[in-house]
Design a protein around this motif. Structure first.
Motif, short mmCIF file in Angstrom:
data_model
loop_
_atom_site.label_atom_id
_atom_site.label_comp_id
_atom_site.label_asym_id
_atom_site.label_seq_id
_atom_site.Cartn_x
_atom_site.Cartn_y
_atom_site.Cartn_z
N TRP A 13 0.83 -1.19 0.00
CA TRP A 13 0.00 0.00 0.00
C TRP A 13 0.87 1.25 0.00
N THR A 51 -6.87 7.21 0.22
CA THR A 51 -6.87 7.07 -1.24
C THR A 51 -5.51 6.48 -1.63
N ASP A 52 -5.24 5.30 -1.14
CA ASP A 52 -3.92 4.69 -1.24
C ASP A 52 -3.86 3.64 -2.34
N PRO A 53 -3.15 3.93 -3.44
CA PRO A 53 -2.98 2.93 -4.49
C PRO A 53 -2.30 1.68 -3.94
N ASP A 66 -5.70 1.68 -8.90
CA ASP A 66 -6.11 3.07 -8.73
C ASP A 66 -4.88 3.96 -8.47
N HIS A 116 -10.05 8.65 -7.19
CA HIS A 116 -9.30 7.50 -7.69
C HIS A 116 -8.40 7.89 -8.87
N HIS A 209 -10.62 -7.18 -4.85
CA HIS A 209 -10.70 -5.75 -4.55
C HIS A 209 -12.07 -5.27 -5.03
N TYR A 256 -8.76 0.14 -0.78
CA TYR A 256 -8.14 1.40 -1.21
C TYR A 256 -8.46 2.51 -0.23
N HIS A 257 -9.69 2.50 0.31
CA HIS A 257 -10.19 3.60 1.13
C HIS A 257 -10.11 3.37 2.64
#
Length: 284
Positions: A13, A51-53, A66, A116, A209, A256-257
């Motif tokens: 992450w 908002t972590d790709p 993302d 995103h 995911h 992701y969130h």
């Protein structure tokens, strides 16, 4: 940074920034006394949403799930309204894996809402350019078409600055596509008309995911849909389908969130088996 290995896949992450969105909107018709027991809320009725790709290293390829909130893409008013207390630190995150933006081979976009997609482009000499210049960007055909031609409602989240500079890098699909052996993107609709999930299966090991039809662990209940969803009934049916699928396989669900968990593994009854948490964070 937190990492998790699932079969052939290594997930890490990255720091893509943070938003704080209205809790009521994030849980739709669910009463606050119920959802607030599952997820922390602040005095403004906002919940923290990372908002972590997710960096996915698989078969010698470097993929991102993302792209993060980006940098210098939002006005002061937008940063205030969306509770953006930190923007992306993608370069420093990639450096910890001995990578640069140029090393990213593919970016898998579950959908193209601003939180995103802002990380797809970046400022260079006062011009917006692709943030990952060597990457093929995958998204559903439906999502890409709406990104370029938003309606009166979706124009608030599908921004030209996030698609125009990367137009030549985009590859679209319809129902589903296999990115690498065992790794698929599947169009679900629901949160947006073109929303997709990501599924990876390697023998007995699986991760899913769910993107924004299950943005946090608190949305595990199949009936808990977002007020932001364009097609909430579709979200419910798709979540029910893919939660059942994952429970049978004791899949990991990756987020992701989520501000508390990076990933959770559930058994066939939907009970938590294993977790990868996220440490407390101090915003810069």
């Amino acid at each position: 940074m937190e990492s998790l290995t699932i079969g052939r896949a290594r997930l890490t992450w990255l720091n893509g920034g943070v938003t704080h969105m209205d809790g009521g909107a994030m849980f739709g018709v669910v009463p606050k006394p119920l959802w607030s027991k599952k997820y922390p809320v602040n005095e403004k009725n906002q919940i923290e949403l990372r908002t972590d790709p997710i960096l996915l290293e698989l078969d010698g390829k470097n993929l991102l799930i993302d792209s993060g909130i980006g940098n210098d893409k939002l006005s002061d008013k937008q940063r205030r309204n969306f509770g953006v207390l930190e923007e992306s630190h993608i370069d420093s995150s990639l450096k910890q894996r001995n990578l640069t933006r140029e090393d990213i081979d593919m970016v898998l976009m579950t959908h193209l809402h601003f939180d995103h997609a802002c990380g797809l482009t970046m400022w260079e000499d006062n011009e917006l350019v692709p943030a990952f210049p060597n990457a093929t960007i995958y998204t559903s055909e439906v999502e890409w078409n709406e990104m370029k031609n938003p309606n009166i409602r979706s124009a608030n989240t599908y921004w030209e600055i996030n698609w125009k500079p990367v137009e030549q890098l985009v590859h679209t699909f319809q129902e589903s596509t296999e990115i690498l052996p065992g790794l698929r993107m599947v169009h679900t609709s629901g949160h947006s008309e073109g929303h997709s999930i990501i599924l990876f299966e390697d023998n007995e090991e699986t991760f899913i995911h769910m993107a924004d039809i299950m943005p946090t662990h608190a949305h595990q209940n199949v009936l808990w849909a977002l007020a932001y969803d364009d097609y909430p009934v579709t979200s419910v049916h798709e979540k029910q389908k893919w939660m059942g699928y994952g429970y049978e396989r004791q899949a990991w669900y990756v987020f992701y969130h989520d501000a508390e968990y990076r990933a959770l593994q559930f058994n066939e009854n939907g009970e938590k088996m294993n977790e990868l948490g996220r440490p407390a964070h101090t915003y810069k």
